[in-house]
Design a protein around this motif. Structure first.
Motif, short mmCIF file in Angstrom:
data_model
loop_
_atom_site.label_atom_id
_atom_site.label_comp_id
_atom_site.label_asym_id
_atom_site.label_seq_id
_atom_site.Cartn_x
_atom_site.Cartn_y
_atom_site.Cartn_z
N PRO A 100 0.81 -1.23 0.00
CA PRO A 100 0.00 0.00 0.00
C PRO A 100 0.84 1.28 0.00
N LEU A 101 1.98 1.27 0.68
CA LEU A 101 2.85 2.44 0.68
C LEU A 101 3.47 2.66 -0.69
N LEU B 52 5.61 17.25 -4.70
CA LEU B 52 4.92 15.96 -4.66
C LEU B 52 5.88 14.81 -5.00
N LEU B 53 6.79 15.06 -5.93
CA LEU B 53 7.78 14.03 -6.25
C LEU B 53 8.70 13.77 -5.05
N TRP B 54 9.03 14.81 -4.31
CA TRP B 54 9.84 14.66 -3.10
C TRP B 54 9.08 13.85 -2.05
N VAL B 55 7.79 14.12 -1.91
CA VAL B 55 6.97 13.36 -0.96
C VAL B 55 6.88 11.89 -1.39
N ALA B 56 6.69 11.65 -2.68
CA ALA B 56 6.64 10.27 -3.18
C ALA B 56 7.95 9.54 -2.89
N ARG B 57 9.06 10.23 -3.06
CA ARG B 57 10.37 9.63 -2.74
C ARG B 57 10.45 9.29 -1.26
N GLY B 58 9.94 10.18 -0.41
CA GLY B 58 9.91 9.90 1.02
C GLY B 58 9.07 8.67 1.34
N TRP C 129 7.52 11.29 7.83
CA TRP C 129 7.09 12.64 7.48
C TRP C 129 6.28 12.69 6.19
N ALA C 130 6.46 11.73 5.29
CA ALA C 130 5.82 11.77 3.97
C ALA C 130 4.31 11.46 4.04
N ARG C 131 3.88 10.84 5.09
CA ARG C 131 2.48 10.46 5.17
C ARG C 131 1.54 11.67 5.25
N SER C 132 1.83 12.62 6.10
CA SER C 132 0.93 13.78 6.27
C SER C 132 0.76 14.60 4.99
N PRO C 133 1.84 15.00 4.31
CA PRO C 133 1.61 15.73 3.06
C PRO C 133 0.94 14.87 2.00
N GLY C 134 1.18 13.57 2.04
CA GLY C 134 0.52 12.67 1.10
C GLY C 134 -0.98 12.62 1.33
N VAL C 135 -1.38 12.49 2.60
CA VAL C 135 -2.81 12.46 2.94
C VAL C 135 -3.46 13.80 2.58
N LEU C 136 -2.81 14.90 2.92
CA LEU C 136 -3.37 16.22 2.60
C LEU C 136 -3.53 16.40 1.09
N THR D 52 1.11 9.46 -5.71
CA THR D 52 1.65 10.79 -5.45
C THR D 52 2.67 11.18 -6.51
N GLY D 53 3.48 10.23 -6.93
CA GLY D 53 4.44 10.50 -7.99
C GLY D 53 3.77 10.85 -9.31
#
Length: 132
Positions: free
Chosen positions: A7-8, A58-64, A71-78, A15-16
């Motif tokens: 799932p991750l 968003l690409l940075w968050v996807a990499r996280g 830390w990547a979960r919160s911006p991903g959910v938002l 997100t990517g």
């Protein structure tokens, strides 16, 4: 390699994809600004720059997410939460070809980010209910 459940990985892919789309649309707006005759050049440049910056973020968050960073979960959910009203607006304005895929991606990403395997991978398998 970090412990990353499916799932991750799905959430990172969603997100990517959203990030790549934002970069492409921002770049397209920039090219159209230079090649065309926008009514307001500064607004057009602002939209282009904003699109590229948001896409890169968003690409940075996807990499996280791919690295199983908490830390990547919160911006991903938002991101997924904000994408849902955008998709609904697109559908209501007769742009279902864009809105329906976006709402599907947002829901898939949201479910993947909030799934128990993702939570375990990011926050561990701590069971506080047995502590006295």
């Amino acid at each position: 390699m970090p412990n990353r459940p499916m799932p991750l990985t799905v959430a990172a892919a969603v997100t990517g994809l959203e990030g790549v789309t934002a970069v492409i649309l921002g770049g397209y707006a920039g090219v159209e600004t230079v090649a065309g005759r926008p009514a307001d050049v500064m607004s057009s440049v602002g939209v282009a720059v904003f699109g590229v910056i948001v896409g890169a973020a968003l690409l940075w968050v996807a990499r996280g997410m791919l690295q199983a960073e908490r830390w990547a979960r919160s911006p991903g959910v938002l991101t997924q939460i904000f994408a849902i009203p955008v998709a609904v607006t697109l559908i209501q304005s007769g742009q279902g070809a864009t809105g329906f895929p976006l709402i599907a991606l947002a829901l898939i990403g949201l479910v993947a980010l909030l799934s128990p395997p993702t939570t375990r991978a990011l926050y561990g398998d701590e069971d506080t209910s047995s502590a006295s």
